[in-house]
Design an enzyme around this catalytic site. Structure first.
Site, PDB file in Angstrom:
ATOM      1  N   GLU A  42      14.175   8.098  25.681  1.00  0.00           N
ATOM      2  CA  GLU A  42      13.597   7.106  26.605  1.00  0.00           C
ATOM      3  C   GLU A  42      14.647   6.715  27.645  1.00  0.00           C
ATOM      4  O   GLU A  42      14.803   5.386  27.751  1.00  0.00           O
ATOM      5  CB  GLU A  42      12.783   6.165  26.164  1.00  0.00           C
TER       6      GLU A  42
HETATM    7  C1  ACM Z   1      10.607   7.839  20.464  1.00  0.00           C
HETATM    8  O1  ACM Z   1       9.488   7.451  19.867  1.00  0.00           O
HETATM    9  N1  ACM Z   1      10.932   7.207  21.425  1.00  0.00           N
HETATM   10  C2  ACM Z   1      11.284   8.700  19.894  1.00  0.00           C
END
Ligand code: ACM
Length: 520
Positions: free
Chosen positions: A326
């Protein structure tokens, strides 16, 4: 000795009062029942461990730790001389064993002994966990109970499908006190989960003492999502958790996130931010837009060198997880720079690199392990990594994330997320590791993991309710033969775990999908 046979519902000559050898989660590879034969553990029985074997002695300590309280028997641990045929429980390592697969074991039950044979420590522990499920449910009660302690005769030959079978706890969004982590370790070990991935840092909290950067725990450890459940593990507590896990056959994988999800570190030290200005601690549910490490700041890597060095020194297991997920807006070149530098630090401190799937485009696939959480983000990079020899741990959010709600229409179960959809117990079982991303076939898969993110979870009871029984689905997929996959059969074996979880005081969601025995 027992020879009274009674026909079971299945028509096998199972001895009355015994658990069928087939009623084990995860399902063993091969089971043969010996009609009319059973073993009774007696007050004067001993546990015999291969002479001079630390592995067998460790397994004996684990086994006696499970059995002494409920049986009230002394169960002394004795050295097993080669060629001896003792009465009691035998833990035999190496020698002329037929078991050659990693983590495999053979469990033989005759009228005079239960013998667990394996070629490695994990195999002995796995055999012990199977034996625990073959004993009566009262073995899981934390007080002395009357016998008999009877086990059906037969032979189980078993080995796992995958070497990595993980559970992940997010102890960062909300801190989970060390005794509760121990309870979770106890519960996951029952189902042959052999790795506990600890997500130790995130925007909302930093949960591990770092002696060379003390403000991380002091300031970063003080916060939690919604302003609730801050805290951190001292290094002593962390080491104690690692040792506790190892004594139950579980290896800890610590995660130090980056370059995103790092608000708690930045709030602890202004010198880590890009402009040198301090940040306030962050307590919102969603990811912090400011929680980004400064890629160009040399202090970032001094900090990570120290943090990874201290954690590596406390962690005997092979892996350090470096996150990488992310970081949406970061250019690939920045990700490459950051992740390759961090990977070098991990290797310098003697560990192997584990990363979320977004890191796969930056890391050397030959020396790192990639954890998949959602197909469709960067499939081409993953396939490229697979071609370069990369190995994958499968944790698809839609099926394997234990923080997803079971059902959106249950007001009595408000905890959990639904961004990846709701996930029934059947959903948690209804997926195939080798079919997540075209091009990542069976040979590229190192295992599976069941993560549990804690931004909506307040404490161990809610956490267990999300994890159980779905964690057993992930354990089953990670261990059992692919050819045995069958929901209708699995849910019956799963149901038999209800009374065991209840006796062990593990909270679980009694989903109506599962035919729980009355009263569980
Ligand atoms: C995740 O769920 N961002 C690894």
């Amino acid at each position: 000795m027992l020879t009274t046979a009674s026909a079971s519902a299945g028509g096998q000559a199972r001895v009355s009062g015994t658990v069928p050898l087939t009623r084990v989660v995860p399902q063993p590879a091969e089971v043969r029942t010996t009609a009319g034969v059973a073993f009774d553990l007696e007050p004067d029985d001993a546990v015999y461990a291969t002479a001079g074997s630390k592995e067998a002695t460790d397994a004996a300590a684990f086994l006696t730790g499970l059995l002494r309280k409920p049986t009230g028997y002394a169960l002394p641990v004795r050295s097993l001389a080669s060629g001896a045929r003792p009465e009691g429980i035998v833990l035999a390592l190496g020698g002329a064993n037929k078991v050659t697969k990693p983590e495999g074991y053979e469990l033989e039950v005759t009228s005079h002994a239960v013998t667990i044979r394996a070629d490695d420590r994990a195999g002995l522990f796995n055999g012990v966990e199977t034996l625990r499920q073959l004993l009566p449910v009262k073995v899981d009660r934390a007080q002395r109970m009357p016998g008999p302690w009877r086990v059906q005769g037969g032979v189980i030959s078993d080995a796992p499908r995958y070497g990595y079978r993980g559970a992940m706890l997010d102890v960062a969004r909300h801190h989970l006190p060390a005794p509760d982590v121990k309870g979770y370790i106890d519960a996951i070990a029952r189902y042959k989960i052999n790795y506990l991935h600890l997500h130790l840092v995130d925007d909302q909290g930093w949960r591990i003492e770092i002696k060379s950067w003390p403000e991380l725990a002091k300031i970063g450890g003080s916060s939690g999502t919604g302003g609730m459940l801050g805290g951190y593990y001292t290094q002593e507590q962390y080491s104690d958790l690692v040792a506790y896990a190892w004594a139950r056959g579980v290896t800890v994988v610590p995660e130090i996130e980056g370059p995103s999800h790092m608000h708690s570190a930045l709030a602890s030290y202004a010198k880590l931010t890009c402009d040198g200005k301090p940040l306030e601690p962050y307590t919102d549910w969603v990811n912090s837009p400011l929680g980004k490490l400064c890629i160009d700041n040399p202090t970032t890597y001094e900090f990570l060198d120290d943090v990874i060095g201290e954690i590596a020194a406390l962690t005997p297991g092979p892996y350090i997880h470096i996150g990488g997920d992310e970081a949406h807006e970061r250019p690939q070149a920045e990700m490459d720079l950051y992740l390759q530098k961090v990977a070098k630090l991990v290797e310098k401190h003697g560990k192997k690199v584990f990363g979320w799937q977004e890191a796969a485009g930056s890391l050397d696939p030959k020396t790192s392990v990639t954890e998949l959480w959602a197909a469709g983000i960067n499939d081409e990079q993953l396939v490229e990594a697979a071609k370069g020899g990369g190995k994958f741990v499968m944790a698809p959010a839609s099926n394997a994330y234990l923080d997803m709600k079971y059902n959106e229409s249950l007001p009595e179960y408000p905890v959990g997320n639904s961004w990846a959809g709701t996930s029934t117990v059947e959903d948690s079982y209804d997926w195939k590791p080798e079919e997540q991303v075209a091009g990542l076939g069976e040979s590229t898969i190192a295992g599976v993991e069941a993560p549990l993110w804690s931004e909506t979870v307040f404490g161990i009871n809610q956490l267990e309710n999300l994890a159980f029984p779905r964690l057993l689905s992930i354990a089953e997929i990670g261990w059992a033969k692919a050819s045995s996959h069958n929901w209708d059969a699995f849910k019956v074996r799963l149901a038999a775990q209800g009374p065991r979880l209840r006796e062990a005081r593990v909270n679980y969601y009694p989903s109506p999908e599962v035919p729980w025995p009355l009263g569980s």
